[in-house]
Design a protein around this motif. Structure first.
Motif, PDB file in Angstrom:
ATOM      1  N   TYR A 152      23.686  36.500  29.548  1.00 40.17           N
ATOM      2  CA  TYR A 152      25.146  36.707  29.557  1.00 40.17           C
ATOM      3  C   TYR A 152      25.527  38.151  29.907  1.00 40.17           C
ATOM      4  O   TYR A 152      26.406  38.379  30.748  1.00 40.17           O
ATOM      5  CB  TYR A 152      25.757  36.276  28.217  1.00 40.17           C
ATOM      6  CG  TYR A 152      25.637  34.781  27.943  1.00 40.17           C
ATOM      7  CD1 TYR A 152      26.289  33.853  28.751  1.00 40.17           C
ATOM      8  CD2 TYR A 152      24.883  34.300  26.874  1.00 40.17           C
ATOM      9  CE1 TYR A 152      26.185  32.481  28.507  1.00 40.17           C
ATOM     10  CE2 TYR A 152      24.776  32.931  26.617  1.00 40.17           C
ATOM     11  CZ  TYR A 152      25.429  32.030  27.435  1.00 40.17           C
ATOM     12  OH  TYR A 152      25.320  30.687  27.187  1.00 40.17           O
TER      13      TYR A 152
ATOM     14  N   GLY B 113      22.863  22.132  22.941  1.00 41.73           N
ATOM     15  CA  GLY B 113      23.596  23.116  23.746  1.00 41.73           C
ATOM     16  C   GLY B 113      24.863  23.546  23.047  1.00 41.73           C
ATOM     17  O   GLY B 113      24.826  23.944  21.873  1.00 41.73           O
ATOM     18  N   GLY B 114      25.980  23.412  23.753  1.00 38.02           N
ATOM     19  CA  GLY B 114      27.256  23.950  23.289  1.00 38.02           C
ATOM     20  C   GLY B 114      27.672  23.525  21.884  1.00 38.02           C
ATOM     21  O   GLY B 114      28.125  24.359  21.094  1.00 38.02           O
TER      22      GLY B 114
ATOM     23  N   LYS C 291      23.631  26.665  31.626  1.00 38.70           N
ATOM     24  CA  LYS C 291      24.210  25.628  30.772  1.00 38.70           C
ATOM     25  C   LYS C 291      23.385  24.367  30.981  1.00 38.70           C
ATOM     26  O   LYS C 291      22.545  24.331  31.877  1.00 38.70           O
ATOM     27  CB  LYS C 291      25.674  25.368  31.136  1.00 38.70           C
ATOM     28  CG  LYS C 291      25.887  25.152  32.646  1.00 38.70           C
ATOM     29  CD  LYS C 291      27.341  24.915  33.013  1.00 38.70           C
ATOM     30  CE  LYS C 291      28.201  26.155  32.983  1.00 38.70           C
ATOM     31  NZ  LYS C 291      29.266  26.103  31.988  1.00 38.70           N
TER      32      LYS C 291
ATOM     33  N   GLN D 244      31.718  28.600  36.284  1.00 36.11           N
ATOM     34  CA  GLN D 244      32.306  27.628  35.344  1.00 36.11           C
ATOM     35  C   GLN D 244      33.032  26.574  36.179  1.00 36.11           C
ATOM     36  O   GLN D 244      34.248  26.512  36.208  1.00 36.11           O
ATOM     37  CB  GLN D 244      33.252  28.342  34.369  1.00 36.11           C
ATOM     38  CG  GLN D 244      32.601  29.499  33.623  1.00 36.11           C
ATOM     39  CD  GLN D 244      31.370  29.095  32.794  1.00 36.11           C
ATOM     40  OE1 GLN D 244      31.242  27.936  32.380  1.00 36.11           O
ATOM     41  NE2 GLN D 244      30.464  30.023  32.549  1.00 36.11           N
TER      42      GLN D 244
ATOM     43  N   SER E  63      17.876  29.081  26.332  1.00 38.17           N
ATOM     44  CA  SER E  63      17.992  28.995  24.876  1.00 38.17           C
ATOM     45  C   SER E  63      18.928  30.114  24.446  1.00 38.17           C
ATOM     46  O   SER E  63      19.385  30.901  25.288  1.00 38.17           O
ATOM     47  CB  SER E  63      16.620  29.212  24.252  1.00 38.17           C
ATOM     48  OG  SER E  63      16.119  30.474  24.680  1.00 38.17           O
TER      49      SER E  63
ATOM     50  N   LEU F  32      22.311  25.483  16.614  1.00 36.95           N
ATOM     51  CA  LEU F  32      21.512  26.345  17.510  1.00 36.95           C
ATOM     52  C   LEU F  32      21.764  27.791  17.115  1.00 36.95           C
ATOM     53  O   LEU F  32      22.466  28.526  17.818  1.00 36.95           O
ATOM     54  CB  LEU F  32      21.961  26.145  18.959  1.00 36.95           C
ATOM     55  CG  LEU F  32      21.197  25.262  19.906  1.00 36.95           C
ATOM     56  CD1 LEU F  32      21.716  25.487  21.338  1.00 36.95           C
ATOM     57  CD2 LEU F  32      19.702  25.508  19.877  1.00 36.95           C
TER      58      LEU F  32
ATOM     59  N   GLY G 219      33.804  24.398  26.760  1.00 40.43           N
ATOM     60  CA  GLY G 219      32.872  25.394  27.250  1.00 40.43           C
ATOM     61  C   GLY G 219      32.917  26.566  26.287  1.00 40.43           C
ATOM     62  O   GLY G 219      33.964  26.881  25.705  1.00 40.43           O
ATOM     63  N   THR G 220      31.763  27.171  26.062  1.00 38.47           N
ATOM     64  CA  THR G 220      31.715  28.423  25.300  1.00 38.47           C
ATOM     65  C   THR G 220      30.904  29.453  26.076  1.00 38.47           C
ATOM     66  O   THR G 220      31.073  30.656  25.873  1.00 38.47           O
ATOM     67  CB  THR G 220      31.080  28.221  23.905  1.00 38.47           C
ATOM     68  OG1 THR G 220      29.863  27.482  24.052  1.00 38.47           O
ATOM     69  CG2 THR G 220      32.026  27.479  22.980  1.00 38.47           C
TER      70      THR G 220
ATOM     71  N   GLU H 197      34.991  19.060  31.177  1.00 35.78           N
ATOM     72  CA  GLU H 197      34.397  19.976  30.195  1.00 35.78           C
ATOM     73  C   GLU H 197      35.405  20.144  29.057  1.00 35.78           C
ATOM     74  O   GLU H 197      36.517  20.611  29.277  1.00 35.78           O
ATOM     75  CB  GLU H 197      34.126  21.329  30.851  1.00 35.78           C
ATOM     76  CG  GLU H 197      33.356  22.316  29.994  1.00 35.78           C
ATOM     77  CD  GLU H 197      31.877  21.984  29.905  1.00 35.78           C
ATOM     78  OE1 GLU H 197      31.490  21.279  28.953  1.00 35.78           O
ATOM     79  OE2 GLU H 197      31.115  22.419  30.797  1.00 35.78           O
TER      80      GLU H 197
ATOM     81  N   LYS I 144      31.210  33.671  26.517  1.00 37.58           N
ATOM     82  CA  LYS I 144      30.147  34.665  26.331  1.00 37.58           C
ATOM     83  C   LYS I 144      30.002  35.549  27.569  1.00 37.58           C
ATOM     84  O   LYS I 144      29.814  36.757  27.465  1.00 37.58           O
ATOM     85  CB  LYS I 144      28.817  33.959  26.030  1.00 37.58           C
ATOM     86  CG  LYS I 144      28.831  33.118  24.770  1.00 37.58           C
ATOM     87  CD  LYS I 144      27.505  32.343  24.622  1.00 37.58           C
ATOM     88  CE  LYS I 144      27.716  30.974  24.057  1.00 37.58           C
ATOM     89  NZ  LYS I 144      26.516  30.127  24.191  1.00 37.58           N
TER      90      LYS I 144
END
Ligand SMILES: *Cc1c(COP(=O)(O)O)cnc(C)c1O
Length: 830
Positions: free
Chosen positions: A653, A133-134, A564, A661, A645, A89, A671-672, A668, A676
């Protein structure tokens, strides 16, 4: 432009039209590409023509550095990282390439001189949504850091013709539309048809004796087709290194089945061509059962065999023999999607390069390293043996042989423990037989890592415990990170400018330098500027919200953001319960003192995931009522931004005050998104899950809003017979919130609309939403308390940014290089 410059530009010197970085050469190059590539002149050019002309202008400058990189690697033959990932991505390329070339501002000026706004061209770019995603975004952050750290690397994957679906919201529901991202062409890629690979499928195997009388096996496939590599250059920041993202596209073997054609079967030949091209047609959404997804297994085999054949081809050009493959390459498996590589490399080495088994196994298990991304048992990939055998008969034989030798090793280490042998087998024989891809990956890799400290520990205690008992030395942790180039410099130029003016720009390639910010956390003027930066991003997001959702939001309210994938374990419904609780409080006491908040949601639900889609309906339904109720006007707003996206992330962000979160602890992996948000000065409300644990350690407990059960407490609660309905009966606010949802207020009187969701929470609640509710609500009150003290909030925000150094993907990649890949920087000079 002077005559000398024009001369220079034409000659390909310092200021060449193809490579020059000055305003003049960029403007000339842009017009040149517009004319000779797009066949247009300025007066008639469309936005897309102008976008393409600029893209080719930028690509020329990348190709210049790419050639220099390839030359350098040819001369030094360095050890190379091969990253295998079914998903990428990367986000829009233009802005990032301008940034990494250091020509954003001259380009803006060059275009302005022609009456063109750079931002309009950036806005026009459609991103490749080649991931869910992640996991795909992590692969993209890693590409950026690998190039920036000047590590020779190739990222292999699939060039899906249709990426992740586009999400629209119609009548409050998710509607999926196809992502036809290649419709107008992709200026960033270069096709390499001359190094296409052959891919075999189906059929049977047979044994034979070669000239030397040795017993061998060959695979007689029922079908073959081609994989064509399509390359995208990936430039590092402030360096000349350009690495490759090499994505494979499936095509018919000969373009046409001439045999069939001659028989007069013209249409049959065309159909076969169409069928082979289906293989890289579409990305599968995750969170859906894998079982029976024949095409998905074909995709995995397809990109893995092409990538390994490509590595062997490159190895051939260095004159190293196949038995030294592992010295030249280290192959990282991003989750189990490419795990078939373990069997495929064995097949290539034994059947095609005629190595004996033991030597081939030495090479294979010294080549691979495996990253695990999930603890959810339902997400562990397994393929039914009959399906596997029908597509990959030779691979199944090889897996049986690997397994037999592996299980002997287990028996040797743990005699008389057949239960352990059954648990560890690559073949699950507890019911219908399956190939367990995580087991194949563990057996075939010399290193296994999780993606955050907690995740890596839980892996050793739960899903991979037996493997840890056998090979503790294989296990490592590599906490994820994200690239500050895209997620701070590009997405938040105001913050980047403030950082550069306050400290210096050294943080761009060494995020730990942000520590120097701490001494400004009490400087009132600096606090003011910090707030101005945030406010500008919130106003920017506000415009986007009004354009995409038609809602007006107040940039002075607290922006409370959860963006997310939609999933029960990520608990968007816990967030909704908080919103409904606040709504109830206002309805019961119109004068109650509530901090004005704007709740922003974003995220896609897998098309077949009923509960996730219902959660989207619930968010929109609550928004529809709350946003229109005059009783809460100016206090609560709820918006769902469609089609989350990377591009939308750029806007989201940096605009968040609060980062949600709130996953069930232990679910999880890392997570990233959490990183961000925090890098952009959002404060986190979160559980002790994934990398939240380490973020809290770094930024300090006093700068983090913690709530909820720990992973251990979650396990104990479930083991002790969790009864969510008791919590509902005993907590008036919780009961009030759930009852309001069940009353039909948010669904035009339809009491059944959200019944499955409510019943799930009351009767089983596998993700302990109700168990964490009270703690979450109390924590949100603490958030509101701090928000009322802007100086305190801003100081916390500054401390978060100052202490996020650890979460740069540069740090993650440096650790992979040092501990797993054993590779080092190879600088490129132009
Ligand atoms: C970062 C990112 C994610 C991952 O978000 P999490 O909060 O870690 O689940 C998913 N999708 C996109 C587009 C992202 O940029």
């Amino acid at each position: 432009m002077t005559a000398r410059k024009r001369d220079d530009a034409a000659k390909g010197g310092e200021d060449s039209i193809r490579t020059g970085l000055s305003e003049d050469s960029i403007r000339l190059a842009f017009l040149d590409n517009l004319f000779y590539v797009q066949g247009r002149f300025l007066e008639v050019a469309s936005l897309d023509d102008k976008y393409k002309a600029l893209a080719y202008t930028v690509r020329d400058r990348l190709l210049h550095r790419w050639v220099a990189t390839v030359r350098t690697y040819q001369q030094t033959n360095p050890r190379t990282v091969c990253y295998l990932s079914a998903e990428y991505l990367p986000g829009p390329f233009m802005g990032n390439n301008l940034l990494n070339l250091g020509i954003s501002e001259v380009t803006r000026k060059a275009l302005a001189g022609l009456g063109i706004e750079l931002d309009d061209l950036l806005e026009h770019e459609e991103e490749p949504g080649l991931g869910n995603g992640g996991l795909g975004r992590l692969a993209a952050c890693f590409m950026d850091s690998l190039a920036t750290l000047q590590i020779p690397a190739i990222s292999y994957g699939i060039r899906y013709e249709f990426g992740i679906f586009n999400q629209r919201i119609r009548d409050g529901e998710q509607v999926e539309t196809t992502d036809n991202w290649l419709r107008y062409g992709n200026p960033w890629e270069v096709r390499r048809p001359h190094i296409a690979c052959t891919v075999k499928l189906g059929g049977r195997t047979e044994s034979y004796h070669d000239e030397a009388g040795r017993w061998r096996v060959r695979w007689l496939p029922s079908e073959t087709f081609r994989g064509v590599p399509i390359d995208t250059p990936i430039l590092g920041h402030g360096v000349n290194t350009v690495n490759l993202m090499r994505l494979w596209s499936a095509e018919a073997a000969e373009g046409f089945d001439f045999h069939a054609f001659n028989r007069g079967d013209y249409y049959g030949a065309v159909v076969r061509e169409v069928r082979s091209e289906t293989i890289s047609k579409v990305l599968y959404p995750n969170d859906e059962p894998e079982i029976g997804k024949r095409l998905r297994l074909i995709q995995q085999h397809f990109f893995v065999t092409c990538s390994l054949q490509d590595m062997l081809r490159v190895l051939g050009t260095t004159e190293l023999p196949p038995e030294r493959f592992h010295e030249k390459f280290c192959v990282q498996l991003n989750d189990t999607h490419p795990a078939i590589a373990v069997a495929e490399l064995m097949r290539l080495l034994v059947d095609e390069h005629h190595l004996d088994w033991d030597l081939a196994w030495q090479v294979t298990h010294n080549s691979f390293a495996y990253t695990n991304h999930t603890l959810l048992p339902e997400a562990l990939e397994k393929w039914p043996v009959p399906l596997f055998e029908s597509l990959l008969p030779r691979h199944l034989e090889i897996i049986y042989e690997i397994n037999a030798r592996f299980l002997d090793e287990v028996r040797m280490r743990f005699p008389f423990d057949e239960a352990r042998v059954r648990r560890m087998s690559i073949i699950d024989e507890s019911g219908p037989r399956y190939v367990r891809m995580a087991h194949l990956a563990c057996v075939g890799s010399f290193a296994i890592n999780g993606v955050a400290e907690l995740h890596s520990r839980l892996l050793k205690e739960t899903v991979l415990r037996d493997f840890y008992d056998l090979w503790p030395e294989k296990f490592q942790n590599k906490t994820n990170g994200v690239t500050p180039r895209r997620f701070v410099m590009l997405a938040n130029p105001g913050l980047a400018r403030l950082l550069n003016e306050t400290i210096d720009s050294s943080w761009e390639n060494d995020l730990t330098q942000l520590r120097a910010l701490e001494k400004y956390a009490d400087d009132a003027a600096f606090l003011e500027r910090w707030r101005d930066v945030k406010r500008e991003r919130k106003a920017h997001l506000g415009l986007l919200i009004s354009r995409l959702c038609g809602a007006r939001v107040d940039p002075d309210s607290l922006f409370d953001v959860q963006a997310k994938r939609i999933h029960e374990y990520k608990r968007q419904h816990l967030n909704v319960l908080h919103i409904v609780t606040l709504y109830n409080r206002i309805k019961h006491d119109p004068s109650s003192d509530i901090v004005p908040r704007t709740f922003v949601f974003g995220g896609k639900a897998a098309p077949g995931y009923f509960m996730a889609k219902l959660m989207i309906r619930l968010i929109n339904a609550v928004g529809e009522v709350v946003n229109r109720d005059p009783a809460v006007a100016g206090r609560l707003k709820v918006v769902f931004l469609p089609n989350f996206s990377v591009k939308l992330g750029h806007a989201l962000y940096p605009a968040a005050d609060l980062s949600e979160q709130i996953s069930t602890a232990g679910k999880e992996a890392s997570g990233t998104g959490n990183m961000k948000f925090a890098m952009n000065g959002a404060l986190t409300i979160g559980t002790l899950d994934g990398a939240n644990v380490e973020i809290r350690e770094e930024v300090g407990a006093e700068n983090f809003f913690l709530f909820g059960l720990t992973a251990e407490e979650v396990e104990h609660r479930l083991a002790a017979g969790y009864r969510p309905r008791d919590l509902y009966e005993n907590d008036a606010e919780l009961k009030g919130a759930l009852d309001l949802i069940g009353s039909g207020l948010f669904s035009h009187g339809d009491r059944d609309a959200f019944r499955p969701l409510i019943d799930n929470l009351l009767n089983s609640d596998p993700y302990l939403v109700l168990a964490d509710y009270a703690s979450y609500i109390a924590c949100q009150e603490a958030v509101s308390g701090v928000w009322r003290d802007p100086a305190r909030w801003t100081r916390m925000s500054i401390c978060n940014v100052a202490r996020m150094g650890k979460f740069s993907s540069d740090r993650s990649i440096a650790e992979y290089c040092r501990d797993i890949w054993k590779v080092s920087a190879v600088p490129v000079v132009l």
